[in-house]
Motif scaffolding. Structure first.
Motif, short mmCIF file in Angstrom:
data_model
loop_
_atom_site.label_atom_id
_atom_site.label_comp_id
_atom_site.label_asym_id
_atom_site.label_seq_id
_atom_site.Cartn_x
_atom_site.Cartn_y
_atom_site.Cartn_z
N SER A 187 -0.45 4.23 5.61
CA SER A 187 0.31 2.96 5.52
C SER A 187 1.62 3.10 6.21
O SER A 187 1.99 2.29 6.85
N PHE A 188 2.19 4.32 5.93
CA PHE A 188 3.57 4.42 6.68
C PHE A 188 3.19 4.79 8.22
O PHE A 188 4.11 4.10 9.07
N LEU A 225 0.80 -1.29 0.02
CA LEU A 225 -0.06 0.18 0.13
C LEU A 225 0.76 1.22 -0.02
O LEU A 225 0.66 2.31 -0.68
N PHE A 226 2.13 1.15 0.90
CA PHE A 226 2.92 2.35 0.84
C PHE A 226 3.49 2.63 -0.55
O PHE A 226 3.58 3.85 -1.05
N LEU A 227 3.99 1.72 -1.34
CA LEU A 227 4.57 1.75 -2.43
C LEU A 227 3.69 1.88 -3.66
O LEU A 227 3.85 3.08 -4.39
N ALA A 228 2.16 1.80 -3.44
CA ALA A 228 1.22 2.11 -4.23
C ALA A 228 0.96 3.59 -4.16
O ALA A 228 0.45 4.43 -5.32
N GLY A 229 0.92 4.02 -3.15
CA GLY A 229 0.61 5.42 -2.85
C GLY A 229 1.63 6.07 -3.31
O GLY A 229 1.42 7.46 -3.81
N LEU A 230 2.82 5.70 -3.15
CA LEU A 230 4.11 6.84 -3.84
C LEU A 230 4.05 6.56 -5.24
O LEU A 230 4.22 7.59 -6.06
N TRP A 231 3.66 5.38 -5.79
CA TRP A 231 3.10 5.63 -7.35
C TRP A 231 2.32 6.21 -7.88
O TRP A 231 2.34 7.00 -8.74
N GLY A 254 -2.86 9.40 -3.51
CA GLY A 254 -1.56 8.64 -3.20
C GLY A 254 -0.94 9.19 -1.98
O GLY A 254 -0.30 8.28 -1.30
N GLY A 255 -1.06 10.36 -1.72
CA GLY A 255 -0.30 10.80 -0.54
C GLY A 255 -1.07 10.40 0.54
O GLY A 255 -0.27 10.14 1.66
#
Length: 78
Positions: free
Chosen positions: A54-55, A13-19, A47-48
């Motif tokens: 998630s972070f 989820l964190f990586l998806a948000g960054l993407w 995304g943010g």
């Protein structure tokens, strides 16, 4: 096993948000120097938010794990 699955899901989820934050610029539907289109604003906010939540959940999980390890360590000395 459940903890590993949960942490893995949070990392994804964190990586998806960054993407989602990077996608408008990486894919190119937001031109450089132009006013942000609605899709870019949506990607940045969503995304943010996903990345931040998630972070925060990962930090809470890590803190709880460290607290548990410290508690076990105190009982090991006794």
């Amino acid at each position: 096993m459940k903890a590993k699955l949960g942490v893995s899901a949070l990392v994804v989820l964190f990586l998806a948000g960054l993407w989602l934050v990077a996608a408008p610029f990486a894919v190119g539907y937001q031109t450089r120097g132009a006013a942000y289109v609605d899709a870019t604003i949506n990607d940045l906010w969503l995304g943010g938010s996903i990345a931040a939540l998630s972070f925060a959940a990962l930090v809470v999980y890590a803190a709880d794990t460290l607290r548990e390890l410290a508690r076990r360590g105190k009982h090991a000395d006794a």
